[in-house]
Design a protein around this motif. Structure first.
Motif, PDB file in Angstrom:
ATOM      1  N   GLU A 176      42.166  56.154  30.416  1.00  0.00           N
ATOM      2  CA  GLU A 176      42.241  56.725  29.059  1.00  0.00           C
ATOM      3  C   GLU A 176      41.260  57.895  28.906  1.00  0.00           C
ATOM      4  O   GLU A 176      41.599  58.943  28.353  1.00  0.00           O
ATOM      5  CB  GLU A 176      41.934  55.640  28.015  1.00  0.00           C
ATOM      6  CG  GLU A 176      42.303  56.090  26.617  1.00  0.00           C
ATOM      7  CD  GLU A 176      41.921  55.062  25.544  1.00  0.00           C
ATOM      8  OE1 GLU A 176      41.721  55.474  24.397  1.00  0.00           O
ATOM      9  OE2 GLU A 176      41.819  53.858  25.881  1.00  0.00           O
ATOM     10  N   GLN A 210      42.655  60.815  30.722  1.00  0.00           N
ATOM     11  CA  GLN A 210      43.775  61.429  30.002  1.00  0.00           C
ATOM     12  C   GLN A 210      43.283  62.265  28.817  1.00  0.00           C
ATOM     13  O   GLN A 210      43.772  63.366  28.571  1.00  0.00           O
ATOM     14  CB  GLN A 210      44.747  60.351  29.536  1.00  0.00           C
ATOM     15  CG  GLN A 210      46.117  60.941  29.254  1.00  0.00           C
ATOM     16  CD  GLN A 210      47.062  59.952  28.590  1.00  0.00           C
ATOM     17  OE1 GLN A 210      46.731  58.779  28.425  1.00  0.00           O
ATOM     18  NE2 GLN A 210      48.220  60.420  28.198  1.00  0.00           N
ATOM     19  N   GLN A 211      42.295  61.750  28.100  1.00  0.00           N
ATOM     20  CA  GLN A 211      41.741  62.503  26.964  1.00  0.00           C
ATOM     21  C   GLN A 211      41.165  63.843  27.427  1.00  0.00           C
ATOM     22  O   GLN A 211      41.384  64.874  26.795  1.00  0.00           O
ATOM     23  CB  GLN A 211      40.648  61.685  26.265  1.00  0.00           C
ATOM     24  CG  GLN A 211      41.219  60.646  25.316  1.00  0.00           C
ATOM     25  CD  GLN A 211      40.123  59.830  24.634  1.00  0.00           C
ATOM     26  OE1 GLN A 211      38.938  59.981  24.940  1.00  0.00           O
ATOM     27  NE2 GLN A 211      40.518  58.971  23.712  1.00  0.00           N
TER      28      GLN A 211
END
Length: 546
Positions: free
Chosen positions: A240, A243-244
């Motif tokens: 995550e 991805q951010q």
């Protein structure tokens, strides 16, 4: 009624257990009748696995031992490693149940070591096995490496030997992933002692485990290793955060403060634990670290470490940065600047772009001409001339040591979707070695640097950058400079121009040439927004950084 339904469930479970053990015992008898030792080993081992699921550790070990013995007698390494791995799991689970702690069990580690060694000896065979028994790499191979490293690093203070072994296992996993990507053992590992290669480089190994993110740091000096465990960080959390940061980086409109915030999270995991020690070495002339080399794991490969932010500066402002799929693949030779010979190729709006639904690359002509000016010896293949056959002809007639390709390309975890586009069609990653390796056996491949200036990683593919590593290894070039996302802008031509100016400077490594170019973008273009990471961060150097 509750008691009845509970009783029924228990009876059903008993029935299932009995029927499964019966089926497997029948399979064992049939294999004996047929004198099929391989099938017998499989059936015994599968029964051992069944006992593992029912948490009957002793019976599990008993049947798995028998399965392993047969597999070893008939030299079936491809199944032996599975039983060695299974025994490691069974012994560890049993030890945890008895001691009520998570401490690593010595016997379990011994079996994991055997499984790891067997897998290594199988390296060239495991991917060539016939397709019916082709392993699912993610389920049957990769977990052996990760669980082994997990056990080696369970202790709050792992021994030096365990750190050395953990590092070795992660290097081997990188190779195994590339083998699996190509379905052949394409990379030839060679033992490299980093201290002989570069006394001013530190190597960083992030390791994503089930319940934590481990980081091993190799500092100059023999087996000079540090380790830090980010406890309670799951793979999903790492994915995550990656991805951010990816989303923030690849949108031109993202505010710089947003990028810094997203990249600081990953900096805090990978670099911050070692920050004070790294800084203390900055003042030491002898052990000063100039280059950080990352052997990245899993989704972390999709981000450029140069952009990691410590609250004041980007990592690139402190160090030159390179990536490698493993030190065993680094051929340690510095670039000799006095005889750079480049083949420069690219297209602005090829028919292949349209058929693949890519936009035109309007600044390619500018980029190719600019590079030609920087180099005394070069040959250009532009637009219609930029086809596979012409590249091959050129490479066979002149010993180029730099190949620069300005065209659309995509990196993916699927080799079928990892390609470059020439004027007419795809050049697939599998064909790249044939294309770039010289036909004349007396001429060794001397491609020092392959530059791919308009590529991108496939969206939504967390292992996409594996395709980049694959392309770098397949091309046979000592170093590859490529982009993680495509910047279709005049800035790329300017970036490349600056990079080649730097590369021409004597006594400067490829990693430093890249760093100086990125720093110039950060500070020397006041009337542009080139200081945004969007423009300077996609360029990454893979392989030999010297």
């Amino acid at each position: 009624p509750t008691t009845n339904s509970q009783q029924l469930t228990t009876n059903n479970q008993q029935l299932t257990t009995n029927s499964i053990t019966q089926i497997l015992e029948t399979a064992i008898q049939q294999a004996e009748t047929l004198q099929d030792q391989r099938a017998k080993s499989y059936s015994l081992g599968t029964l051992g696995k069944w006992y593992e699921t029912t948490e009957d550790w002793t019976e599990g070990q008993n049947f798995t031992q028998k399965a392993l013995l047969i597999a070893q007698q008939i030299n079936a390494s491809d199944i032996a490693y599975q039983w060695q791995w299974q025994l490691g799991r069974l012994l560890q689970a049993q030890a945890e149940e008895i001691s009520q702690t998570k401490e690593a069990n010595v016997k379990a580690i011994a079996y994991y070591t055997e499984a790891f060694n067997t897998l290594n000896s199988l390296r060239s065979d495991i991917v060539a096995l016939n397709p019916e028994i082709q392993f699912s790499f993610r389920e049957s191979v990769e977990p052996v490496y990760r669980q082994f490293v997990d056990l080696l690093l369970r202790s709050p203070t792992p021994t030096k030997d365990n750190l050395i072994q953990a590092r070795k296992v992660m290097e081997a996993l990188q190779l195994a992933e590339l083998d699996n990507f190509f379905r052949d053992a394409c990379a030839t590992p060679q033992a490299v002692n980093i201290d002989d290669v570069d006394k001013q480089a530190a190597i960083i190994y992030p390791i994503i485990l089930e319940n934590r993110l481990e980081v091993i740091l190799k500092l100059p000096g023999q087996d000079n290793l540090r380790r830090y465990a980010n406890s309670g960080i799951s793979e999903a959390q790492v994915d995550e955060a990656v991805q951010q940061l990816q989303v923030a980086l690849t949108k031109r409109s993202t505010s710089i403060s947003q990028v810094k915030k997203a990249s600081k999270q990953i900096y805090d995991w990978l670099i911050q634990p070692f920050e004070s020690e790294l800084k203390s070495l900055e003042n030491s002339e002898q052990n000063r670290i100039r280059t950080l080399v990352f052997v990245l794991d899993s989704s972390l490969r999709n981000i450029p470490p140069a952009v990691l932010y410590d609250g004041e500066k980007y990592l690139i402002e402190r160090y030159a940065i390179a990536l490698t799929p493993g030190l065993q693949l680094v051929e340690p030779k510095p670039l000799l600047t006095q005889n750079l010979r480049a083949l420069i190729a690219g297209a602005t709006n090829a028919p292949s772009f349209q058929s693949e639904r890519f936009t035109s690359l309007d600044n390619v002509a500018l980029e190719l001409a600019g590079i030609k000016e920087q180099l005394t010896q070069s040959q250009i293949l532009k637009n219609q001339e930029f086809i596979e056959e012409n590249i091959q002809t050129q490479l066979n007639s002149v010993p180029f040591n730099i190949i620069h390709i300005a065209t659309h390309g995509k990196f993916s975890s699927n080799p079928q979707e990892t390609f470059l586009l020439d004027w007419n069609k795809r050049i697939k990653v599998r064909d790249l070695d044939n294309l770039l390796r010289v036909n004349d056996p007396n001429k060794a491949s001397s491609i020092e640097l392959l530059v791919l200036s308009a590529c991108e990683t496939a969206a939504g593919d967390k292992r996409a950058a594996l395709g980049l590593a694959g392309m770098a290894v397949r091309a046979g070039a000592r170093s590859t400079l490529a982009t993680l996302w495509q910047v279709n802008d005049a800035s790329t031509a300017e970036f490349m121009l600056r990079f080649y100016q730097q590369l021409n400077t004597p006594q400067i490594s490829k990693a430093e040439a890249l760093r100086n170019t990125q720093i110039a973008f950060l500070s020397e273009y006041p009337d542009t927004d080139y200081n945004r990471p969007y423009f300077w961060a996609p360029f990454i150097l893979v392989g030999n950084w010297l």
